[in-house]
Write a protein that holds these residues in place. Structure first.
Motif, PDB file in Angstrom:
ATOM      1  N   PRO A  63       0.824  -1.209   0.000  1.00  0.00           N
ATOM      2  CA  PRO A  63       0.000   0.000   0.000  1.00  0.00           C
ATOM      3  C   PRO A  63       0.855   1.255   0.000  1.00  0.00           C
ATOM      4  N   LYS A  64       0.307   2.328  -0.557  1.00  0.00           N
ATOM      5  CA  LYS A  64       1.001   3.607  -0.535  1.00  0.00           C
ATOM      6  C   LYS A  64       1.051   4.121   0.900  1.00  0.00           C
ATOM      7  N   PRO A  65       2.101   4.834   1.269  1.00  0.00           N
ATOM      8  CA  PRO A  65       2.233   5.293   2.652  1.00  0.00           C
ATOM      9  C   PRO A  65       1.126   6.256   3.053  1.00  0.00           C
ATOM     10  N   ALA A  66       0.808   6.246   4.334  1.00  0.00           N
ATOM     11  CA  ALA A  66      -0.106   7.246   4.884  1.00  0.00           C
ATOM     12  C   ALA A  66       0.557   8.620   4.838  1.00  0.00           C
ATOM     13  N   LEU A  67      -0.250   9.647   4.772  1.00  0.00           N
ATOM     14  CA  LEU A  67       0.276  11.012   4.793  1.00  0.00           C
ATOM     15  C   LEU A  67       0.775  11.340   6.200  1.00  0.00           C
ATOM     16  N   VAL A  68       1.957  11.877   6.275  1.00  0.00           N
ATOM     17  CA  VAL A  68       2.523  12.366   7.532  1.00  0.00           C
ATOM     18  C   VAL A  68       2.769  13.857   7.375  1.00  0.00           C
ATOM     19  N   GLY A  69       2.157  14.657   8.254  1.00  0.00           N
ATOM     20  CA  GLY A  69       2.320  16.103   8.169  1.00  0.00           C
ATOM     21  C   GLY A  69       1.305  16.738   7.238  1.00  0.00           C
ATOM     22  N   ASP A  70       1.694  17.867   6.650  1.00  0.00           N
ATOM     23  CA  ASP A  70       0.789  18.673   5.850  1.00  0.00           C
ATOM     24  C   ASP A  70       1.029  18.466   4.361  1.00  0.00           C
ATOM     25  N   ALA A  71       0.008  18.757   3.574  1.00  0.00           N
ATOM     26  CA  ALA A  71       0.108  18.694   2.116  1.00  0.00           C
ATOM     27  C   ALA A  71      -0.899  19.671   1.542  1.00  0.00           C
ATOM     28  N   ASN A  72      -0.735  19.987   0.256  1.00  0.00           N
ATOM     29  CA  ASN A  72      -1.709  20.845  -0.420  1.00  0.00           C
ATOM     30  C   ASN A  72      -1.733  20.491  -1.887  1.00  0.00           C
ATOM     31  N   ALA A  73      -2.877  20.771  -2.530  1.00  0.00           N
ATOM     32  CA  ALA A  73      -3.039  20.475  -3.947  1.00  0.00           C
ATOM     33  C   ALA A  73      -4.239  21.238  -4.479  1.00  0.00           C
ATOM     34  N   PRO A  74      -4.251  21.515  -5.780  1.00  0.00           N
ATOM     35  CA  PRO A  74      -5.442  22.124  -6.373  1.00  0.00           C
ATOM     36  C   PRO A  74      -6.673  21.232  -6.265  1.00  0.00           C
ATOM     37  N   TRP A  75      -6.449  19.908  -6.319  1.00  0.00           N
ATOM     38  CA  TRP A  75      -7.563  18.953  -6.301  1.00  0.00           C
ATOM     39  C   TRP A  75      -7.293  17.900  -5.232  1.00  0.00           C
ATOM     40  N   VAL A  76      -8.289  17.647  -4.383  1.00  0.00           N
ATOM     41  CA  VAL A  76      -8.213  16.556  -3.416  1.00  0.00           C
ATOM     42  C   VAL A  76      -9.478  15.713  -3.556  1.00  0.00           C
ATOM     43  N   VAL A  77      -9.292  14.406  -3.669  1.00  0.00           N
ATOM     44  CA  VAL A  77     -10.403  13.460  -3.775  1.00  0.00           C
ATOM     45  C   VAL A  77     -10.389  12.585  -2.533  1.00  0.00           C
ATOM     46  N   ILE A  78     -11.539  12.449  -1.881  1.00  0.00           N
ATOM     47  CA  ILE A  78     -11.666  11.570  -0.719  1.00  0.00           C
ATOM     48  C   ILE A  78     -12.422  10.319  -1.128  1.00  0.00           C
ATOM     49  N   GLY A  79     -11.784   9.160  -0.961  1.00  0.00           N
ATOM     50  CA  GLY A  79     -12.400   7.877  -1.284  1.00  0.00           C
ATOM     51  C   GLY A  79     -11.637   7.159  -2.368  1.00  0.00           C
ATOM     52  N   GLY A  80     -10.987   6.042  -2.035  1.00  0.00           N
ATOM     53  CA  GLY A  80     -10.181   5.293  -2.984  1.00  0.00           C
ATOM     54  C   GLY A  80     -10.888   4.081  -3.557  1.00  0.00           C
ATOM     55  N   GLY A  81     -12.212   4.191  -3.752  1.00  0.00           N
ATOM     56  CA  GLY A  81     -12.960   3.126  -4.417  1.00  0.00           C
ATOM     57  C   GLY A  81     -13.144   3.431  -5.892  1.00  0.00           C
ATOM     58  N   PHE A  82     -14.137   2.804  -6.506  1.00  0.00           N
ATOM     59  CA  PHE A  82     -14.336   2.970  -7.947  1.00  0.00           C
ATOM     60  C   PHE A  82     -14.568   4.430  -8.326  1.00  0.00           C
ATOM     61  N   SER A  83     -15.432   5.133  -7.589  1.00  0.00           N
ATOM     62  CA  SER A  83     -15.735   6.527  -7.928  1.00  0.00           C
ATOM     63  C   SER A  83     -14.518   7.418  -7.742  1.00  0.00           C
ATOM     64  N   GLY A  84     -13.839   7.283  -6.599  1.00  0.00           N
ATOM     65  CA  GLY A  84     -12.703   8.143  -6.317  1.00  0.00           C
ATOM     66  C   GLY A  84     -11.523   7.894  -7.227  1.00  0.00           C
ATOM     67  N   LEU A  85     -11.249   6.629  -7.524  1.00  0.00           N
ATOM     68  CA  LEU A  85     -10.161   6.310  -8.444  1.00  0.00           C
ATOM     69  C   LEU A  85     -10.440   6.874  -9.835  1.00  0.00           C
ATOM     70  N   ALA A  86     -11.702   6.760 -10.264  1.00  0.00           N
ATOM     71  CA  ALA A  86     -12.065   7.279 -11.591  1.00  0.00           C
ATOM     72  C   ALA A  86     -11.953   8.795 -11.630  1.00  0.00           C
ATOM     73  N   ALA A  87     -12.438   9.462 -10.580  1.00  0.00           N
ATOM     74  CA  ALA A  87     -12.376  10.925 -10.541  1.00  0.00           C
ATOM     75  C   ALA A  87     -10.935  11.411 -10.506  1.00  0.00           C
ATOM     76  N   ALA A  88     -10.102  10.797  -9.664  1.00  0.00           N
ATOM     77  CA  ALA A  88      -8.708  11.222  -9.565  1.00  0.00           C
ATOM     78  C   ALA A  88      -7.973  11.011 -10.878  1.00  0.00           C
ATOM     79  N   ARG A  89      -8.190   9.879 -11.511  1.00  0.00           N
ATOM     80  CA  ARG A  89      -7.523   9.587 -12.773  1.00  0.00           C
ATOM     81  C   ARG A  89      -7.906  10.613 -13.842  1.00  0.00           C
ATOM     82  N   GLN A  90      -9.208  10.877 -13.951  1.00  0.00           N
ATOM     83  CA  GLN A  90      -9.657  11.764 -15.015  1.00  0.00           C
ATOM     84  C   GLN A  90      -9.276  13.219 -14.747  1.00  0.00           C
ATOM     85  N   LEU A  91      -9.282  13.617 -13.480  1.00  0.00           N
ATOM     86  CA  LEU A  91      -8.791  14.961 -13.150  1.00  0.00           C
ATOM     87  C   LEU A  91      -7.328  15.105 -13.554  1.00  0.00           C
ATOM     88  N   ALA A  92      -6.526  14.080 -13.266  1.00  0.00           N
ATOM     89  CA  ALA A  92      -5.107  14.135 -13.608  1.00  0.00           C
ATOM     90  C   ALA A  92      -4.898  14.231 -15.117  1.00  0.00           C
TER      91      ALA A  92
END
Length: 478
Positions: A63-92
């Motif tokens: 698995p990818k590491p958990a986030l430690v500390g702070d981060a920022n991005a123009p786009w943040v998606v919550i949920g690594g299931g079918f919907s979230g994976l699809a949204a993140a991929r297409q946004l990218a």
């Protein structure tokens, strides 16, 4: 598949999620904007039982590491299931110069998206309509939506060689034992034919050659369904995301601020987002959206050990198949790529979207009875895994799609169709955010909002009563 949201809700007036309570929190750093009055504490973090069979029998991954500390991005998606994976991929893909952060509370493939029956179904199925199709224009849009999700997943599996998905275009059997189930199959066949969809009735005497069991008396076969190993598919999708997507696993969000800037709190820091996409289905209610419209219903599955060569020969039938029940509260079953038998039935209303201790053991007994009814010669074959998984249901079958508030967007409430519909909705949401329009996006934007439902205790009483009655009335199809 199993439960239908209309079967669940008609005549009961039930359904809803619970909005998260607000409150204070200790800020972890001092160099970010503070808005304590707007802090919303997330009062229920995802928590599933530890024995999902699809997850444990799929290819192991780091698995990818958990986030430690702070981060920022123009786009943040919550949920690594079918919907979230699809949204993140297409946004990218739509914004190749932007960083996209995808946050998953557990490990990818461990949660809801890895706990379904692995059916990628193309055809609509509305049991409130006499022909199970209803309004033809809506049905054609649903057909297009489902097929869009199928095409996206099929293309990704081929492009990235996701062999662990074990994707097969095997179709599905909707099977019946009771006379009432025969009427369902005949009505549905007429509805599908009116849409120009290929289907055929298979009589009971011929079904053992297909399914390796004499249990069913009739089935409706539709060839368009694709069967997959759902956890393996989701893991493969996660490991093939574009380079500008950063995935953080085992990083539950504990609180959120929407004003003056979107700030997501987690165990060791915060994430600043210009725009937030919620793709966490029923857990969206804990983020302040879909309260009293989306509510979590759990269904349960068991997976046997692999059948021996002798056991496979004793039942016969095709080496790979999937059955959904004519009665929505009946049993879904599959023979898998590794020669296991899946049994999936029984339901519970888990108000906070989390598993309830003891429920897998309780429903494992129901699975045993259903399995031995179908395969009496395999009574000595044990179950290796039993698990539960949540569905985000709404009263009228609609979803929350589009803008939820300023800079916050959602694809929530998949009504038990998260594999194909979640994939299509996540992709279409990302395209809409990039200024694209097509018939599928317009259809999703035109859908009515999910209907409101009464508060507790009426909600819990009504849903639990309907679930118990439905499971009882399913008769032999359970």
């Amino acid at each position: 598949m199993g439960i239908s949201r209309r079967k669940l809700l008609v005549g009961t007036g039930v359904g809803a999620g619970v909005i998260a309570a607000g409150g204070g929190a200790t800020l972890l750093t001092d160099n970010l904007p503070k808005a304590p009055d707007s802090l919303l504490n997330i009062d229920a973090l995802p928590s599933d039982d530890p024995t999902p069979g699809w997850f444990h029998t799929s290819v192991k991954r780091q698995p990818k590491p958990a986030l430690v500390g702070d981060a920022n991005a123009p786009w943040v998606v919550i949920g690594g299931g079918f919907s979230g994976l699809a949204a993140a991929r297409q946004l990218a893909l739509n914004f190749p110069d932007d960083r996209v952060i995808l946050v998953e509370a557990q490990q990818v493939g461990f949660g809801t998206s890895g706990r379904n029956a692995g059916f990628l179904i193309d055809v609509p199925h509305d049991i409130s309509a006499p022909d199970y199709i209803g309004d033809k224009a809506i049905a054609r849009n649903i057909l297009n939506l489902n097929q869009t999700g199928q095409r996206i997943l099929k293309d990704l599996v081929e492009e990235h060689n996701i062999v662990e998905a074990h994707m097969r275009h095997s179709g599905k059997y909707q099977a019946a034992v009771e006379d009432s189930g025969f009427a369902v199959l005949d009505a549905y066949r007429g509805g599908l034919e009116s849409l120009g969809q290929t289907c055929k009735i298979i009589e009971g005497k011929d079904l053992p050659d297909h399914l390796g069991t004499k249990f069913y008396r009739k089935a409706l076969y539709t060839p368009g369904t694709i069967l997959v190993q759902p956890s393996g598919l989701v893991k493969g999708l996660a490991d093939s995301l574009p380079a500008n997507v950063t995935l953080f696993e085992e990083t539950p969000i504990t609180a959120v601020e929407y004003e003056p800037q979107i700030v997501l709190h987690h165990a060791t820091g915060r994430i600043l987002a210009d725009k937030l996409i919620l793709a966490n289905n029923a857990f969206g209610t804990h983020f302040g959206f879909g309260a009293r419209t989306i509510f979590p219903v759990f269904t349960y599955g068991s997976l046997t050990r692999p059948l021996t060569k002798a056991e496979q020969e004793s039942i016969g039938g095709q080496e790979f198949w999937g059955v959904i029940p004519a009665d929505p509260f009946g049993t879904t079953s599959r023979r898998t790529h590794d020669n296991r038998i899946l049994i999936r039935n029984s339901f519970s209303f888990n108000e906070d979207g989390r598993h309830k201790p003891g429920y897998t053991q309780k429903y494992r007994q129901s699975h045993r009875l259903s399995f031995e009814r179908r395969f009496p010669s395999l009574k000595d074959v044990n179950f290796e895994y039993t698990w539960g998984g949540g569905l985000g249901m709404t009263r009228n079958g609609s979803s929350l799609f589009g803008e939820l508030r300023k800079n916050v967007y959602g694809s929530l409430g998949c009504n038990g169709l998260g594999t194909v519909r979640g994939t299509a909705m996540g992709t279409m949401l990302a395209d809409w955010l990039a200024g694209k329009r097509n018939d599928t996006i317009d259809f999703l934007l035109s859908l009515p909002k999910p209907e409101w439902n009464p508060p507790d205790p009426f909600l819990t009483m009504g849903v639990n009563f309907t679930l118990r009655r439905g499971m009882h009335d399913a008769g032999l199809e359970a």
